[in-house]
Every structure is written in C-alpha cells, then in structure tokens.
Scaffold this active site. Structure first.
Site, PDB file in Angstrom:
ATOM      1  N   CYS A  49       0.823  -1.203   0.000  1.00  0.00           N
ATOM      2  CA  CYS A  49       0.000   0.000   0.000  1.00  0.00           C
ATOM      3  C   CYS A  49       0.856   1.250   0.000  1.00  0.00           C
ATOM      4  CB  CYS A  49      -0.974   0.015   1.173  1.00  0.00           C
ATOM      5  SG  CYS A  49      -0.193   0.191   2.770  1.00  0.00           S
ATOM      6  N   CYS A  99      -2.859  -2.509   8.475  1.00  0.00           N
ATOM      7  CA  CYS A  99      -2.415  -1.203   8.966  1.00  0.00           C
ATOM      8  C   CYS A  99      -2.033  -1.320  10.449  1.00  0.00           C
ATOM      9  CB  CYS A  99      -3.509  -0.154   8.801  1.00  0.00           C
ATOM     10  SG  CYS A  99      -4.403  -0.262   7.235  1.00  0.00           S
TER      11      CYS A  99
HETATM   12  S1  FES Z   1      -3.705   1.019   3.800  1.00  0.00           S
HETATM   13 FE1  FES Z   1      -1.608   0.891   4.180  1.00  0.00          FE
HETATM   14  S2  FES Z   1      -1.484   1.386   6.244  1.00  0.00           S
HETATM   15 FE2  FES Z   1      -3.596   1.419   5.866  1.00  0.00          FE
END
Ligand code: FES
Ligand SMILES: Cc1ncc(COP(=O)(O)O)c(C=O)c1O
Ligand SMILES: Cc1ncc(COP(=O)(O)O)c(C=O)c1O
Ligand code: FES
Lengths: 387, 146, 387, 146
Positions: free
Chosen positions: B33, B103
C-alpha cells in the site's frame, strides 16, 4: 454535518428532479411490460422508442442503433466480448489502452484467457495515446480498437476523431467507452467514425442501473445477455421502462444545456486548478491542461496519502475521491496515474474533484481553503516530509 | 467504514511528532500500500517508556493505530510494551475493516522496530523480540473465499 | 377505455407505491455512489446491506450470498455461463428442462456452441419433470442442474426439494430460476439444497431492471460482468441504489403478506378455473391442477387463435397474455405448451391469466363473462369449428 | 401495433360466414403460424363477384386482411379480382407490421384459390391464375439484418 459540497460527479451524479418526475408514472401507473400486446402496455413500447430517438439524435445515430443495457459496465463487457465472439473468423487481436476503466480492462483480461490477444497502448504524461503507436499496433488479425472517449480519473479526452479515421482506414471496428464523456462533450458517431459506444445513465444526471450501447448498423455482434426477444433480439430482459425514460430525459436535458454547462464548469475548474497549483506547495495537475473534461480536476500532493485526505475533506462536508469509486477498498494505486508515469508514492496522494451543474465559486473557495489546511496537517504528520 | 474511536484518533491523533535523541526509533512500511510508520521511544533506566511519538504516512487506519499504539505503550515497561499486539490495538479502537488489518500490523511492528533499535544501542537482549522486517504485511491473499 | 383489469402479473407487476416511496430519496437526495469513501455516500452501502439482509432472510440465506443484478435474465445467464466456465475442469454437462424460460434455454444454446453438452429433460402433461429421468441423466461430467422453480406460462411448480436432494447426493450444483416463484411461494435454500437462485424485482411488485442471484458460499463462480469491485468483486457496475432499495422493500412486503396473498389469489384462481372449464366448451386447463403458482391460470380453447382473443380482451380493458411477453412478436407456438404434449394448433389458442393482490371476484366474473362471448365470436369465424 | 383500419376490420369484420353452393371455395394456411383462411365466392354469368364470405382462424391481421380482401373483390370481375394483391390489401388497411405481412398473403392466396376452384368447376382458364399452394408463406428469414 450541515454543509455538503459534492465534487464527485465522475463517480455518480444526482438524478435531476425533472428526470425523476418523468420516470415516476412508469412505476405504479403505466407499469406494463412493453412487449405485451394489449394497449395498456404497448404504449410503453412507444415511450421507449421516444427515448431511443432522443439518444440517437444526440449522437447523430439512428434510433434502432441504440440498445439499452443496465449500465456502462454491461455495455463495455458486451462490446468487447461479443465482438471477439462474432469476429473470431476475422481475427483474435484487440487494441485498447492502459488507462481504460476496469470494465474494459477486466473484460480484456477475460478475453486473454480465452485466446484473444490484447495490445494495451501506452499513454504520455497527459494520458494521451500516440496515434502512430496505435497504427503500428494494428495487425491483419485486429478486429477491434477500444479506446475510451475521456478518462474517468484524470479527465483527458483522447483524439477520438483521429482514432476513428485510423480504424476506418484499416477497416477495423472502433468502440469507445464514452461513459464519462456522453452528455458532457459533443459526440457524433458518423463524424468520428465510431462503431460502438458505451454510456451510463447515472453519469449525466440520469438514474443508476441503466445505460446503452450504440451499435452501428452492420456491426454483427450478437447478444451478451441471452433470453427474450427484447431490444431487437440482442439484449434479453424485461425492459427497465422507468430507467429508460429517465435516461432519455437526462440525455435531452444534457444535450440542451451542454454548451452552457461546459463553459460554466470549465471556468470554475480552471479557477480551482489555478488556486490549488498556486497555493498548495508540491502539487501537480494530472491529465491534460486543455484536452480534458469540463468538470474534471485531478491533483497529486507529494507526501500525502489519499485516504486520509479524503476523510478529512469528508469531515468538512466535501465529497471527493482518489482513484475511482469502484476500486476503493483496493490498496493498489491507480493504474491510470502509474500509466502517466507517476511513481507509486506520489500516485497515492491523488485527489479527484469533479464539478457539477450546481457547483459555485463559493464552493470552490471553501474547498481550496480547507484543502490547504488539510494538506499542511497531514504533511506535518508524515515521516517523508521535511520542510 | 471506521468506528468512532478510529475516527477520533484519526481526527485528533495523540503523540504526533518526533523525539530528539530518542532511546530507539523504528520505521516500517508496507510496500503493497506504500504506507510508512515511524516510532520514537524515550525509555528510562528502569526500562519504562516515558515518552513516545510517531509520524505516519498512511491511511486513516494507519494514523489511528499509530496514535492508539502510542497511548497503549506509554508508561509501560519494555517487556509489557512487547505484548501490545496489533490485535490489542484494534480492540482498543473497536475494530477495523478487514482490508485494514494490515495497517495495525504496521503499528505493532514499528514499536518492535523501535525497541530493537533501543536494545541494539544498549547492547541488550530483550526476550521475545525478533529483528523486525522493514516490509510488513499479512499473508493476505486476494480475497477469494466464496 | 376506462375499465382496466390487469391479469398479466406474470409478465410484470405494478411497483407497489410503498416501494416507490422507499426508493424516492435515493434518486436526487441520497444519490451517492455506495463505493465512495465519504459518509454521504458510504451510508448507501449500509442501505444496500440492509436490503441484502432482507432478501437473504426471506430465503434462509446469508447476506453475503445475495448478489444484485439487472434482472432475471442476467441472473440466469450468469448462473449458467459462469458455472460452465468455473467448473470446466470437472466436466462439461448441464441438465435443464424443455420448459425453461428463454433466458436459460438461449444461454444453454450458447453454451452448446462452446463445447458444453446439455440435456433437456422432458415434462409430463402437467409440466412436471420426472425425478428418475433426472437421476438417469446425470453423468460423471455433470456440473450443473438448472431447473426452474415454477413455470412462467403454465404455473407448474417443480419438485424442487427432491431435485435438490438428487443434486446433493451426486454432488452437483443446483440452480433454480425462481423468477416466477420468489415472493409468491415459500423458498428455503438450505432445506431445498439450492446452490444458486435467480429472481427479478418486477415480478413481485418491485421495480424493473433489478434482480439478484443467490450464490451459496463455496460455489466458485466468477463474474459475468467484469469491471469494478462491486458485489464482492463478482458483479461490476455502479450499484443501482434505488432499484436495490425497491427490491428489498418489495421482498419484505412480499414475505410479510405471502400466506394471506397466496390464499386469496389461489381461491380466486380456482374460482376462475372452475367457471371457465364449466362455461366455455372445448376448454382445458394447462399446468398442474394443484402444484401451481397461486396466481396462475392457463387455458387452451380449441379452434381459437391466441392473438385475436387477446385483442378482443384488450378492447374490453382486460390485460392478458398468450405465451410469454418476451416472445410476443414470434409466430411460433409456446415451447412450453408443445412440451406438455399439445398439438400445434391447440397450443395456439392459449390464454394466460395471472392474478395480483388487487384482483377481485368481480374482476374474474367480468373476465369470464366477456371471455365466453369472445370465444364464441371467434369460433363463429373459424373455418375449423363446426357446432 | 395495428392501424385503426386494421382494428376496425378486426373488431367488425365484413362478410364473415359461408355461402351455400358457392361458385368457388379456397382454403389456404400457413404451416408456420398455424393459421387458416377460407374464402367463398358467388360469381355470376358475367364473371362478376356478386358475393363473398370468409372464415378465418388466425391473428388480428389475418382477420382484418380477410375482411378487407372481401370488400376489395366484391363487385369486381374475376380478372379485376385477380389484381387485388396482398400489397393492395395492406395499403387499404394503412399498412401492417413487418411480422404480419405474411397474413396478407393468406388473403391474396385464398382469393386466388377460390378463383381456381371456380375455374376448375367451370372448366375455364383464367389468364394469370396459377394453381395455388395450400401452404402460403413469404421467404422470410429470421430477421437478422443488423
Ligand atoms: S492502507 Fe496501508 S497502512 Fe492502511
Ligand atoms: C421464469 C423466468 N425466468 C426469467 C425471466 C427473465 O426475467 P427478466 O425479464 O426480469 O430479466 C422471466 C420473466 O421474464 C421468467 O418468467
Ligand atoms: C469510463 C468508465 N467506464 C465504465 C464505467 C462503468 O459504468 P457503470 O458503473 O455505470 O457500470 C465507468 C464508471 O463507473 C466509467 O467511468
Ligand atoms: S400470424 Fe399467421 S396469419 Fe397472422
């Protein structure tokens, strides 16, 4: 929260109350199935034809070239898959781009698993395809060129007329996903040599769950949804009469107000773009500065992650998006921003603001004022940012 | 999609910032991400975490879990802090949506990374603490369970 | 014409005004795209989930087993085509019946052109399949049994529970087209071992252009419409929020009133059947006398051609049908009536009357009184009839 | 879908019935749609059609075209009647939908069949009259022109 500033018209639009008004009688009063023989229902067939005429007229097409679907995604799936099927004797190669909507890209994926070869054209830093590259990609087996009219994220408008000419010259079918463009910019299927065109009602103030595929007379694609004999035997399913009426009404309204609306929206858009680029450091505009949809602005802010920004904007009553609505929930950065050459971490900090007919200068000022603060706040929290 | 607690910690994150001359610093990221979290610890001679600050480039959940994690470890001993799992952070936030579980792993791992840094600097071995990876993610499959 | 007696509820139903009421706010007020992140739109995701819950509950299913589509035809296409695709390693044989709706039959045709083998089971004079014949048709390569819950023309209800048991015993997926049954008769997917089920909103007083496919957890079919990540990545396209809300509301209303409505409709249906068979010579009832939908009556009148009868009924304000709405325009007699063994010329004289919640005894009397005259008049004109 | 004229002739068909001892009778059918039309002619010594009646088992268009056809041939000579084509019948009815064109052929052909019967009985040859087929249909393809 009281204030609501809706700047996500590329995700979906408000159904115009005049459109709802036109639809209403078709739910509980004139509810007949248009395929039925008795006069109560057969009248709905005429109503349907009227909408087909309205839409055809807006494209310079013929009424019987408009086929109603459940939306842009179905239209895109239909165009790609049925063309691959119908023209397999001729060839198995399709040309599209890297920045198409997933309705095209995932249909192309699917076809690749079934023996179709797909060329995905690159785009330049503005999101424009290269016409020479397109022409060079053509093979004797190419049966379809599918290139979007305007991109849903960065708003870039492709050189459709020129693409149409190339397609025509090589005698290849040309489909365009005009979901973001239809009702917003002028389209003429003959002048642009478009053979198939997808559109979706809810992107131009019509209802959700209805769209259409324009199919030029002579294009021999068959059904994607098989069954009853509706839509000249090419698309089965009891007709969504209220949806069709709503989309027809919206098409008419959009056509009538297009020039004026485009002027108003693009003036405000440019005002927005100028303020943001001037007042927010490390910001850039994505997409082409002028060849873009009148209502689209798309920015990147360095050292900023998109979701946090959106949530903070939401707290201020501002509806905006990062990437496209239908991929939210995914962690991957936008394939469009990557295709225009942005690195991963910058692509993450994108913001799309898409204006509507109701958007005012005050709205824009409110948004920019808040955005400045928000970007500043997030940057202060960021381990990447040192000022 | 987020609980009220998450929204509160996102809107008013606790302990944002840096510590000068920290006892330990840890930075971890999730390559998928693209998000990054950095923890600063100030640890006294009794192995008690006196102060903690964070900086995060990441989504709402990343910010909220960093903030909650700092609250959970502050005042704890190093050994106690080690037991603050991502699960504990999530529970304290009244949960996270499934796509956001990773996360909270960033929060757990950034604390661990800072503790590791502290242990290295001091030449200590902290029982149960492993060398942190810099790229943190669950073994998440494309969600395909139908 | 003033009087309007609508007896074609199998073709489509009136959208219940209470349903329209529930839908209305989602056009121009709460118009957000449910996939968007900001609270204005994200609230629509919850609304959607609420409808999913309502529908799941009515079937004894789980909420995440309900996938919204654009209608019964799409659901049927999806179930057949995606199953054939997903289970091709296991086999290439599908079992269905001769009396399915065209959405199934034409999808099956399509699959036959793509290497799938299809067995079309016969039915008896009442339209019922034979369970032994079903079991005998099973091969090691059979991947799917698709048998409709209730027939749309003659109303016959198939032995679904027994079919489910056979499918389960042989470890074969069982899909049922319940477009005519859902909302009208009780359905429980676990008790009946149903793995997939198609339904369409407008057949139970919901809106047109919306339907669903129930897919049991564990069934590994993929998308039919590819694109965005909606519907747990299985069905792309911006969600038709008003349609979903309307269908959910209609499902709830249908479930709550089902027992009462079925009693009332079947009483009137039987009154209708008795009067017609007694008072009109050379008439016969098509479909099973008791195993039939509560609101369906279907007759043949010898020496009568259907269209003329329908037009004359229409002149009296009576909406009725012959065959199904979506094949009108076709000259072929109903494949269903041929499958139950009627000769060509008799199959031509069929009349389907399908009642609704509002139908009264006076309506039925008016219809039968007129029908007697009309049948008599047409017969007098017929070169086949000598009395 | 039908014009007002068609509806009128369907609702109030002219000349329904039979003629006893007709000069000629003709019955034709369309095996595809299953419809049947029968015409009775009463023709005088001057070859003028004095009376005409029909019976039809068929759709609305079949009834209307039979009715209109009887009106068009009544009072005409045999030669004139022969010139009443299905096109003339359709025009007189303000047109028919494309799928219903074949119904008007039944009307034309049933007149011809009745005239043929008349000619056979009388031992005449009527110029331009061919032996009618009993199954009448256009060479209609499944409409596939896209
Ligand atoms: S989407 Fe990567 S830390 Fe939340
Ligand atoms: C049994 C059956 N299946 C499928 C359909 C198709 O549904 P829709 O027309 O809503 O797509 C219908 C009705 O038309 C039906 O009666
Ligand atoms: C360019 C483009 N194509 C296709 C679609 C799909 O349209 P829909 O979601 O209405 O099916 C969209 C919008 O979501 C779009 O922006
Ligand atoms: S449909 Fe056969 S005569 Fe009209």
């Amino acid at each position: 929260m009281n204030k609501l500033i809706y700047l996500d018209n590329a995700a979906t639009t408000k159904t115009d109350p005049r459109v709802v008004e036109e639809m209403l009688p078709y739910f509980s009063e004139k509810f007949g199935n248009p395929s039925s023989i008795y006069s109560f229902a057969a009248a709905n067939k005429e109503v349907e034809t009227k909408q087909r005429d309205r839409i055809a007229k807006s494209l310079g097409a013929k009424s019987n070239e408009i086929y109603f679907t459940a939306g842009g995604s179905e239209s895109d799936n239909w165009a790609l898959k049925a063309t691959a099927e119908a023209y397999k004797e001729k060839g198995n190669h399709i040309i599209t781009t890297k920045i198409e909507h997933h309705a095209i890209l995932h249909s192309a994926d699917y076809l690749e698993k079934h023996g179709i070869e797909v060329t995905y054209l690159d785009v330049d830093e503005y999101g424009l395809i290269d016409l020479d590259e397109l022409e060079n990609a053509i093979r004797p087996t190419t049966i379809l060129i599918s290139i979007m009219f305007a991109n849903n994220e960065i708003g870039t408008i492709e050189p459709i007329k020129e693409i149409g000419e190339i397609a025509k010259k090589h005698n290849i079918l040309f489909h365009t996903d005009a979901v973001q463009a239809y009702g917003h910019v002028p389209i003429h299927v003959d002048e642009m040599n478009i053979d198939m065109l997808s559109a979706s009602g809810h992107k131009f103030n019509g209802p959700k769950g209805i769209g259409f595929l324009y199919i030029r007379k002579g294009v021999k694609i068959r059904s994607f949804i098989h069954g009853g004999a509706q839509e000249r035997k090419r698309r089965a399913g009891t007709e969504n009469v209220p949806g069709i009426v709503g989309m027809g009404a919206a098409a008419k309204l959009a056509e009538d107000s297009m020039a004026e609306r485009a002027k108003q929206e693009s003036d405000l858009r440019d005002y927005l773009i100028n303020r943001v680029l001037k007042e927010i450091p490390y910001s850039r505009l994505n997409g082409h500065p002028t060849k873009r949809l009148p209502n689209n602005a798309n920015f990147c802010f360095r050292f900023i992650e998109g979701e946090g920004m959106l949530i903070r904007l939401d707290m201020k009553g501002i509806c905006a998006s990062s990437g496209s609505a239908c991929t939210s929930g995914s962690l991957d950065p936008s394939h469009v921003l990557l295709a225009i050459g942005l690195p991963h971490e910058i692509a993450h900090g994108s913001l799309r603001l898409t204006l509507g007919e109701d958007t005012t200068k005050e709205d824009i000022d409110y948004v920019v004022d808040n955005l400045k603060e928000i970007v500043k706040g997030i940057r202060e929290m960021s381990p990447l940012y040192e000022d | 999609m987020y609980s009220e607690k998450v929204m509160d910690h996102f809107e008013n994150p606790r302990n944002v910032g840096e510590i000068e001359n920290p006892s330990g610093v840890g930075t971890v990221g999730n390559a998928k991400c693209g998000d990054i979290m950095r923890m600063y610890l100030d640890i006294d001679e009794n192995h008690v975490i006196k102060d903690v600050k964070f900086k995060t480039f990441g989504c709402g959940a990343a910010v909220a879990t960093s903030s909650m994690a700092t609250e959970l470890v502050k005042g704890k001993t190093v050994e106690e802090a080690l037991k603050v799992t991502n699960k504990a952070v999530m529970d304290a936030l009244d949960g996270l949506p499934p796509v956001k579980v990773h996360c909270s792993l960033l929060a757990e791992e950034s604390i661990h990374a800072a503790l590791w840094d502290y242990a290295e600097k001091k030449g200590l071995t902290i029982e149960g603490l492993k060398k942190p990876k810099s790229d943190i993610h669950e073994d998440e499959e494309e969600e395909e369970e139908y």
